[in-house]
Design an enzyme around this catalytic site. Structure first.
Site, PDB file in Angstrom:
ATOM      1  N   GLU A  22      71.187  11.867   0.860  1.00 32.31           N
ATOM      2  CA  GLU A  22      69.861  12.438   1.142  1.00 32.31           C
ATOM      3  C   GLU A  22      69.731  13.898   0.704  1.00 32.31           C
ATOM      4  OE1 GLU A  22      70.074   9.025   4.140  1.00 32.31           O
ATOM      5  OE2 GLU A  22      71.452  10.410   3.179  1.00 32.31           O
ATOM      6  N   GLU A  66      72.787   3.798   7.085  1.00 35.46           N
ATOM      7  CA  GLU A  66      72.369   3.989   8.483  1.00 35.46           C
ATOM      8  C   GLU A  66      72.096   2.636   9.147  1.00 35.46           C
ATOM      9  OE1 GLU A  66      70.056   8.110   8.735  1.00 35.46           O
ATOM     10  OE2 GLU A  66      69.492   6.932   6.965  1.00 35.46           O
TER      11      GLU A  66
END
Ligand code: T1G
Length: 741
Positions: free
Chosen positions: A155, A135
């Site tokens: 995740e 990210e």
């Protein structure tokens, strides 16, 4: 601002001069050096440069410095050590999952500052750019990577979704389908696939920092508008295209991530990328993220992450403990286990000598290995060239010729003490003094086998699980004389094979199988008492088990447990209830899948089909034993099976044959198909509440007899209102139990 001032006091030179201008805030894991007008921002937060608060703080300051300094015309962000950023700090995530307000640094502002910088920011990736790391990279204007770098959003494997705007930036870079695939699977992609997908701009060879800074200079000189990922819409699907993509994504999540909530939730957040403006999409992501992070699944999966890593902490084994470097392995026995272990070693790049008693047995073993590799090629896991390379590493031979060159010898013959002792003493004559001699026994006494050799310090149990080239668990069984060096070597070998090594004590069935017996036999008593194998298996798979216990028994072969019942003289105690059906099935030759029938029937597709003959046999044996049969609910079935597992687990822990309850959970998650989103049997018990579990076990004890005697530790912890996790913390560092009598 305070820290910033400190920034100025540090050693600094002329801005823009190559390599001399060092500005490092003390104790910050982020440093900035300038090289010919390019700032090199290095994140140095071992072991994996996780994005803790200090890192995010240091990054913000470095970016501000780049913005402030007119001598800097571009910036490169890079990770020190073995990897780029492998995500947010999961320790912080754990705090968040258990209710703390803090735990994860706020990422929106730092990411926006990077994206809004009027100078090109190049993200330079090596190792693994995962989760918050990717990210961060996607907030940069450009991304370059070395050829073996990997990138991903794992995740969902922690029960959460990307929480630092990844669900909004990734589809803007790689398109919705790819973003869904990456976020739902949680699997990383390699650099060449990332380049093809548009996630990175260039694969660079040689020194990453040098190549990335050259690229940054090129971009600075190009002086073209800086691409901001958040402004990209060219890869986003149209409103017409979107519904089908989302539906396929949710289907993929249901099919491939059974029972997991986060893979479905991440599709909701990704949808926002195509339906909402960027900032609103980020808000949607935050809402979904916080719902996930507070969930039971996230608590369990984060616990499982650390439990797996914690299993390698063994009293007496430190990083200074000398482990033998293993590059060549010799295996005795080319059967199902020996063959699978040979494949696991060859897949890990080790050279293997494989022997068996006869050429015929050897040829059969090799043929099975080849067949299994063909299946891997058919499934696209390996290319024919990769298989050839692996087969070339496996040298099959009759006899122990060359075994004196092996660093590790693994005996994997069938479960018979006399045979294993004979081989142990034979290996004594051929193996190098420092060679580790392991046995793949799944139940037998390691000390008795070691006593047949003159070198018990190097004898250890390496209990692989079938299929050994697939199953991740290796129970490392410590005998009375097994040295710490041998244990250290076994742990290193397990990691090298991509397996999870868990050190356990030497008791009958060790940890996994010892707990499996009461679980398996309670299931058999349930079908004698009125349930059906299919009903029990469905209750267990609905609970989340990868397979029902009767299907597992059929896959492993009923004769394996039959031999163990005889070898360990199980159910010989006076008054002990003895399972009636499995012996009868074995006497009928119904050994399971390999015999085409066991508890179920199996056609060519190997699918388990309920068999009326078995139901009739159960009826007959039960009424012959005077058992009044009744129906059972799925909840009763789960309690009687899973609580049997937990009760025996508490006994194993109390007797010291497992170092931690967490190790028992790792064993069941990586070797017995226990659902990771429940954290393992001991973690699950903590979540249910040990008092509740104890009450049920005590009730079963009253109704069903001594096999349900509550484990003293379970009773004690329940009475004290404590958990297995607290017990682990209170016992951290304790040694394994003393040797078997
Ligand atoms: N945070 C904290 N510690 C970590 C960590 C992390 N992200 N990753 C690894 N460690 C520790 C680990 O506990 C171990 O510690 C040591 O590093 C070596 O790990 C906002 C919220 C990177 C592929 O899920 O998959 O970003 O036991 O033994 O086999 O969207 O670690 O030595 O004390 O596993 O070489 C997303 C998790 C986080 C990646 C390296 N990231 N890590 O494997 O070493 S969520 C992940 C891994 C997130 C954002 C969200 C692997 C690895 P110790 P290791 P390895």
């Amino acid at each position: 601002m305070e820290k910033w001032k400190k920034w100025k006091k540090w050693k600094s030179g002329r801005s823009g001069a190559p390599g001399y201008d060092v500005r490092v805030p003390q104790k910050s894991p982020v440093s900035l050096t300038t090289h010919d007008h390019v700032a090199l921002i290095t994140i140095d937060n071992p072991p994996v440069n996780a994005l803790g608060p200090e890192v995010v703080d240091g990054l913000s300051q470095a970016i501000a410095e780049v913005a402030r300094d007119p001598g800097i015309r571009a910036a490169v962000v890079i990770g020190a050590g073995r990897t780029f950023v492998a995500g947010a700090d999961i320790k912080g995530l754990e705090q968040l999952a258990w209710g703390s307000e803090t735990g994860l640094p706020e990422m929106h502002d730092p990411l926006q500052r990077i994206e809004d910088l009027p100078k090109p920011v190049v993200m330079a990736m090596h190792g693994t750019a995962l989760g918050g790391g990717l990210e961060l990279a996607m907030a940069g204007h450009y991304r370059v990577a070395v050829p073996d770098a990997q990138m991903g959003q794992p995740e969902v494997n922690l029960g959460i979704i990307p929480g630092a705007e990844g669900t909004q930036r990734l589809p803007r870079l790689v398109g919705m389908d790819k973003a869904i695939e990456m976020c739902v699977s949680g699997k990383p992609i390699k650099a060449r696939d990332a380049l093809a997908a548009g996630l990175i701009d260039r694969i660079v060879e040689g020194d990453l920092a040098t190549a990335a800074m050259a690229f940054a200079r090129e971009m600075a000189e190009a002086a073209r508008p800086l691409p901001k990922t958040r402004d990209r819409i060219d890869r986003l699907p149209s409103r017409e295209q979107l519904p089908a993509m989302l539906q396929a994504g949710r289907e993929l999540a249901r099919k491939t991530r059974r029972n997991l909530e986060a893979p479905l939730a991440v599709v909701d957040a990704l949808e926002a990328a195509a339906t909402l403006p960027f900032d609103e999409g980020c808000q949607k992501e935050r809402e979904v993220f916080f719902t996930c992070v507070r969930s039971d699944q996230a608590k369990a999966l984060i616990y499982a992450f650390f439990a797996e890593r914690g299993a390698s902490r063994v009293p007496g084994v430190t990083k200074d403990t000398r482990a033998t470097t293993v590059s060549s392995v010799a295996i005795v026995g080319a059967g199902t286990m020996g063959g699978g272990i040979a494949m696991a070693c060859a897949n890990a790049g080790l050279n293997v000598r494989l022997t068996d008693a006869t050429q015929g047995a050897l040829d059969a073993g090799l043929a099975t290995i080849k067949k299994n590799y063909d299946v891997s090629v058919a499934r696209g896991r390996f290319t024919p060239a990769m298989v050839d390379e692996r087969l070339a590493r496996i040298q099959a031979q009759v006899g122990y010729g060359g075994f004196d060159k092996a660093d590790l010898i693994i005996e994997a013959v069938f479960e018979n003490m006399a045979l294993k002792k004979e081989i142990a003493s034979a290996l004594d004559a051929v193996a190098r003094p420092d060679c580790i001699v392991a046995t793949n026994t799944s139940t037998l006494n390691i000390d008795e086998i070691a006593a047949a050799a003159r070198r018990p310090a190097t004898v250890v149990g390496l209990h692989f699980f079938s299929p050994a080239n697939v199953m991740r668990l290796v129970e490392i069984v410590r005998g009375a004389a097994t040295s710490s060096e041998t244990i250290a070597t076994a742990l290193t070998v397990a990691k090298r094979l991509g397996k999870v090594g868990v050190v356990v004590g030497n008791c009958p069935g060790f940890v996994g199988n010892r707990m499996m017996f009461p679980y398996m036999y309670e299931a058999q008593f349930l079908v004698e008492d009125g349930a059906t194998p299919e009903q029990v298996d469905r209750a267990l798979t609905d609970f989340g088990m990868a397979m029902g216990i009767f299907a597992v028994d059929d896959m492993a072969g009923l004769d394996v447990a039959w031999r163990v019942r005889k070898e360990l003289n199980q159910f010989s105690e006076p008054g002990a209830r003895k399972p009636l059906v499995s012996d009868a099935l074995c006497e009928m030759g119904r050994f399971g899948q390999k015999a085409g029938k066991g508890w179920y029937q199996y056609g060519a597709d190997r699918k388990a089909v309920p068999d009326a003959d078995v139901l009739a046999l159960i009826e007959r044996l039960a009424s012959g034993a005077g058992i009044t049969r009744r129906s059972f609910t799925a909840a009763e079935i789960v309690e009687r099976t899973i609580y049997a597992l937990i009760n025996e687990g508490a006994r194993v822990l109390d007797e010291g044959y497992a170092l931690r309850a967490a190790d028992i959970d790792v064993i069941y998650l990586s070797g017995y198909g226990f659902p990771a989103w429940r954290g393992g049997p001991m973690f699950y018990a903590d979540r249910v509440g040990l008092n509740t579990v104890y009450e049920r076990v005590a009730a079963f004890h009253r109704d069903l007899g001594d096999r349900w005697t509550p484990a003293p530790l379970l009773e004690r912890l329940a009475r004290e209102g404590r958990t297995f996790q607290e017990f682990d913390r209170s016992r951290a560092g304790s040694e394994l139990a003393a040797p078997r009598a």
